[in-house]
Design a protein around this motif. Structure first.
Motif, mmCIF file in Angstrom:
data_model
loop_
_atom_site.group_PDB
_atom_site.id
_atom_site.type_symbol
_atom_site.label_atom_id
_atom_site.label_comp_id
_atom_site.label_asym_id
_atom_site.label_seq_id
_atom_site.Cartn_x
_atom_site.Cartn_y
_atom_site.Cartn_z
ATOM 1 N N TYR A 72 0.826 -1.207 0.000
ATOM 2 C CA TYR A 72 0.000 0.000 0.000
ATOM 3 C C TYR A 72 0.856 1.250 0.000
ATOM 4 C CZ TYR A 72 -4.419 2.412 0.683
ATOM 5 O OH TYR A 72 -5.547 3.187 0.522
ATOM 6 N N TYR A 74 -0.445 4.301 -1.091
ATOM 7 C CA TYR A 74 -1.328 5.453 -1.226
ATOM 8 C C TYR A 74 -1.161 6.382 -0.021
ATOM 9 C CZ TYR A 74 -5.441 8.376 -1.278
ATOM 10 O OH TYR A 74 -6.273 9.463 -1.253
ATOM 11 N N SER A 79 -2.615 15.233 -2.888
ATOM 12 C CA SER A 79 -3.556 16.049 -3.656
ATOM 13 C C SER A 79 -3.919 17.319 -2.901
ATOM 14 C CB SER A 79 -4.833 15.271 -3.951
ATOM 15 O OG SER A 79 -5.868 16.189 -4.259
ATOM 16 N N TYR A 218 -11.807 -2.055 -7.944
ATOM 17 C CA TYR A 218 -10.600 -2.877 -7.774
ATOM 18 C C TYR A 218 -10.717 -3.601 -6.451
ATOM 19 C CZ TYR A 218 -9.108 1.824 -6.050
ATOM 20 O OH TYR A 218 -9.038 3.056 -5.465
ATOM 21 N N GLU A 220 -9.421 -3.525 -3.578
ATOM 22 C CA GLU A 220 -9.523 -2.798 -2.300
ATOM 23 C C GLU A 220 -10.955 -2.347 -2.048
ATOM 24 O OE1 GLU A 220 -6.786 0.542 -2.486
ATOM 25 O OE2 GLU A 220 -5.282 -0.816 -3.272
ATOM 26 N N ALA A 322 -4.649 3.682 -8.073
ATOM 27 C CA ALA A 322 -5.232 2.338 -8.103
ATOM 28 C C ALA A 322 -6.198 2.225 -9.273
ATOM 29 C CB ALA A 322 -5.936 2.061 -6.767
ATOM 30 N N LYS A 323 -7.003 3.267 -9.477
ATOM 31 C CA LYS A 323 -7.948 3.215 -10.598
ATOM 32 C C LYS A 323 -7.210 3.155 -11.928
ATOM 33 C CE LYS A 323 -9.903 7.210 -9.511
ATOM 34 N NZ LYS A 323 -8.901 7.672 -8.500
ATOM 35 N N LYS A 348 5.933 5.939 -5.153
ATOM 36 C CA LYS A 348 5.545 5.159 -6.337
ATOM 37 C C LYS A 348 6.573 5.281 -7.466
ATOM 38 C CE LYS A 348 0.557 5.472 -5.398
ATOM 39 N NZ LYS A 348 -0.783 5.821 -5.903
ATOM 40 N N VAL A 363 6.735 13.607 -12.077
ATOM 41 C CA VAL A 363 5.897 14.406 -12.974
ATOM 42 C C VAL A 363 6.735 15.235 -13.953
ATOM 43 C CG1 VAL A 363 4.158 16.237 -13.003
ATOM 44 C CG2 VAL A 363 4.039 14.448 -11.279
ATOM 45 N N ALA A 378 -5.625 9.555 -13.333
ATOM 46 C CA ALA A 378 -6.221 10.161 -12.129
ATOM 47 C C ALA A 378 -7.181 11.266 -12.572
ATOM 48 C CB ALA A 378 -5.125 10.706 -11.222
ATOM 49 N N PHE A 381 -8.723 14.094 -10.501
ATOM 50 C CA PHE A 381 -7.995 15.319 -10.177
ATOM 51 C C PHE A 381 -7.670 16.112 -11.442
ATOM 52 C CE2 PHE A 381 -6.658 12.632 -6.434
ATOM 53 C CZ PHE A 381 -7.430 13.340 -5.510
ATOM 54 N N GLU A 384 -7.033 19.914 -11.170
ATOM 55 C CA GLU A 384 -5.772 20.204 -10.475
ATOM 56 C C GLU A 384 -4.575 19.920 -11.395
ATOM 57 O OE1 GLU A 384 -5.742 18.405 -6.564
ATOM 58 O OE2 GLU A 384 -3.585 18.686 -6.336
ATOM 59 N N ILE A 385 -4.659 18.846 -12.145
ATOM 60 C CA ILE A 385 -3.546 18.449 -13.027
ATOM 61 C C ILE A 385 -3.408 19.433 -14.194
ATOM 62 C CG2 ILE A 385 -2.812 16.643 -14.656
ATOM 63 C CD1 ILE A 385 -4.009 14.605 -12.579
ATOM 64 N N GLN A 388 -1.742 22.558 -13.048
ATOM 65 C CA GLN A 388 -0.302 22.372 -12.832
ATOM 66 C C GLN A 388 0.492 22.290 -14.130
ATOM 67 O OE1 GLN A 388 0.498 18.474 -11.314
ATOM 68 N NE2 GLN A 388 -0.690 18.953 -9.472
HETATM 69 P P1 JHZ Z 1 -6.164 8.813 -6.352
HETATM 70 C C1 JHZ Z 1 -7.328 6.160 -3.700
HETATM 71 O O1 JHZ Z 1 -7.516 5.554 -4.963
HETATM 72 C C2 JHZ Z 1 -7.036 5.139 -2.677
HETATM 73 P P2 JHZ Z 1 -6.606 5.922 -6.198
HETATM 74 C C3 JHZ Z 1 -8.192 4.545 -1.985
HETATM 75 N N1 JHZ Z 1 -8.279 3.144 -2.321
HETATM 76 C C4 JHZ Z 1 -9.521 5.117 -2.304
HETATM 77 O O2 JHZ Z 1 -10.494 4.628 -1.828
HETATM 78 C C5 JHZ Z 1 -9.655 6.220 -3.248
HETATM 79 O O3 JHZ Z 1 -8.452 6.953 -3.385
HETATM 80 C C6 JHZ Z 1 -10.789 7.140 -2.935
HETATM 81 C C7 JHZ Z 1 -1.165 11.249 -7.914
HETATM 82 N N2 JHZ Z 1 -1.273 12.682 -8.139
HETATM 83 O O4 JHZ Z 1 -6.102 9.604 -5.129
HETATM 84 C C8 JHZ Z 1 -1.300 10.825 -6.486
HETATM 85 C C9 JHZ Z 1 -0.239 13.326 -8.796
HETATM 86 O O5 JHZ Z 1 0.739 12.689 -9.174
HETATM 87 O O6 JHZ Z 1 -7.069 9.268 -7.410
HETATM 88 C C10 JHZ Z 1 -1.882 9.443 -6.616
HETATM 89 O O7 JHZ Z 1 -0.852 8.479 -6.778
HETATM 90 N N3 JHZ Z 1 -0.358 14.656 -9.027
HETATM 91 C C11 JHZ Z 1 -7.973 4.741 -0.525
HETATM 92 O O8 JHZ Z 1 -5.223 5.395 -5.970
HETATM 93 C C12 JHZ Z 1 -2.704 9.504 -7.894
HETATM 94 O O9 JHZ Z 1 -2.215 10.612 -8.637
HETATM 95 C C13 JHZ Z 1 -1.443 15.364 -8.634
HETATM 96 O O10 JHZ Z 1 -1.512 16.575 -8.886
HETATM 97 O O11 JHZ Z 1 -7.302 5.523 -7.430
HETATM 98 C C14 JHZ Z 1 -4.149 9.773 -7.615
HETATM 99 O O12 JHZ Z 1 -4.705 8.695 -6.975
HETATM 100 C C15 JHZ Z 1 -2.491 14.685 -7.967
HETATM 101 C C16 JHZ Z 1 -3.714 15.436 -7.529
HETATM 102 C C17 JHZ Z 1 -2.380 13.347 -7.740
HETATM 103 O O13 JHZ Z 1 -6.621 7.484 -5.983
#
Ligand code: JHZ
Length: 409
Positions: A72, A74, A79, A218, A220, A322-323, A348, A363, A378, A381, A384-385, A388
């Motif tokens: 894990y 995460y 964010s 997935y 989880e 994860a998605k 990661k 990035v 992702a 987000f 936000e992306i 950036q």
């Molecule tokens: P992110 C997570 O799922 C984990 P995941 C968990 N299983 C859950 O339930 C959901 O959230 C709700 C990166 N990032 O949060 C960070 C950037 O690089 O959508 C993360 O690795 N730059 C608990 O893993 C990934 O992207 C950025 O600017 O599907 C986003 O992962 C931002 C904003 C994020 O969730």
């Protein structure tokens, strides 16, 4: 034939499958360079509806230790949007409930302390509970006392005996992850003060279905909630779904459920329950066509990326989420199409996406390599992306959003 698995909430053995994503690797089991020659284990990923209590859930259960302790990476704090949302949540609780030094707040799945640390300046006593060791350590370093374990009735009794009842329990994006669901909710009831408040956040299954967010499925995520299924679940434990808030921009559409031991159902909660009934979310029919829509996202995305690649374009991806793992494994996007994935999470970087083994880079690689297209894994987000990545875009780079339908932005 193995016995059918019972519904994790009501125990019905009549679960009705409506989507199969085949067999996929564990979404957060990122691969290190020394293991690239091995084939990652895969597990069936099938989603079903429970006609007994309306809860949507997957049929496979991978041991939680394997998901949340061994594999894990995460960390919630990567964010800005989530950090802002969490800070506002805390400020609202402090204001509306007048929380101070005399109050006790517990967060379940407190991760790296991203949320609880906002209570510290107010002097509120906090406790985080999270089984993931690196995240729990990060939380402690941020000044958030954290116990490293899975939560349930037994741990609730222990926490209550040591600290007293909780005035507020927060459980964000965790109720989907719990196999022994009634033990988890029973634990919350055990720990909560009689006049206390529980807030639970989770993506709304209606948005998942309506917007084709199949990649949020997935291993989880065992359960996918509606207000109706949460109401049934908490009533079983002598509690009530009293209020609902909606955050359409968080994780593709998130609900915050307010739960308490006294029945005080707000007009908003009543409206949401009625709306789910009227939309048909409480019947199998709502989900019946979802698999066809998911298949059309898969074929649409594959052919879009193949056409771009065929015309000589280079493609990267954003977010080793994860998605993202579900998306690239289900659609079948390996290094023949995607050169690399970028992610801000330093834990990661340097690893590889499960299954397809696409490398994960910082990035900054987007500006170093300037790929022609970036698939946003992702997508939750996206705003936000995009904000950036203005320079990448000014130089002509284009983003691709995979859901609700593949689209070049
Ligand atoms: P992110 C997570 O799922 C984990 P995941 C968990 N299983 C859950 O339930 C959901 O959230 C709700 C990166 N990032 O949060 C960070 C950037 O690089 O959508 C993360 O690795 N730059 C608990 O893993 C990934 O992207 C950025 O600017 O599907 C986003 O992962 C931002 C904003 C994020 O969730």
């Amino acid at each position: 034939m193995p016995d059918p698995i019972p519904c994790r909430s009501c125990g019905s053995t009549d679960l009705r499958p409506f989507l199969s994503l085949g067999k996929t690797p564990l979404a957060d089991a990122l691969v290190t360079a020394d293991r690239l020659d091995r084939t990652d284990p895969t597990f069936p990923l099938d989603v079903a509806f429970c006609p007994g209590c309306t809860l949507v859930q997957i049929l496979e259960e991978v041991p939680p230790q394997q998901l949340f302790v061994d594999n894990y990476l995460y960390f919630s704090s990567f964010s800005d949007h989530l950090l802002r949302h969490s800070r506002e949540h805390v400020e609202g609780l402090v204001r509306n409930r007048g929380l101070n030094e005399s109050n006790f707040v517990v967060e379940l799945a407190s991760n790296d302390g991203y949320l609880l640390r906002n209570f510290l300046p107010h002097g509120v006593k906090v406790l985080g509970v999270d089984p993931a060791p690196d995240q729990a350590n990060a939380a402690r370093e941020a000044g958030v006392p954290t116990i490293e374990e899975f939560f349930g009735v037994e741990s609730a009794r222990r926490i209550r005996a040591e600290h007293g009842p909780a005035d507020v329990i927060i459980a964000n994006n965790v109720m989907a992850h719990v196999p022994a669901l009634n033990d988890f909710v029973g634990g919350m009831a055990e720990l909560l003060a009689d006049d206390g408040l529980i807030t639970v956040e989770n993506p709304w299954v209606k948005d998942l279905v309506d917007h084709g967010e199949f990649d949020t499925v997935y291993h989880e995520h065992l359960c996918y909630y509606s207000c109706t299924s949460v109401d049934a679940l908490v009533r079983r434990h002598g509690m009530f779904l009293n209020h609902v808030e909606y955050f359409p921009d968080l994780h593709g559409g998130t609900l915050r459920w307010h739960i308490g031991k006294r029945e005080q159902v707000s007009p908003d909660a009543r409206r949401m329950l009625d709306a789910e009934l009227a939309a048909g979310l409480t019947t199998f029919g709502y989900y019946a066509d979802f698999a066809n829509r998911v298949e059309s996202i898969r074929s649409g995305l594959r052919s879009l990326l193949e056409d771009l690649k065929g015309s000589g374009a280079t493609i990267a991806a954003y977010g080793a989420a994860a998605k993202g793992s579900t998306m690239i494994n289900y659609v079948g996007l390996g290094t023949e199409l995607i050169d690399f994935v970028v992610d801000r999470n330093t834990w990661k970087q340097g690893k590889y996406m499960p299954g397809v083994h696409v490398p994960i880079r910082p990035v900054e690689a987007l500006l170093d390599e300037q790929p022609d297209y970036v698939l946003v894994l992702a997508w939750n987000f996206l705003a936000e992306i995009l904000e950036q990545q203005q320079e990448y875009r000014q130089r002509g780079g284009r983003f691709i959003r995979p859901v609700p339908a593949p689209e070049i932005l």
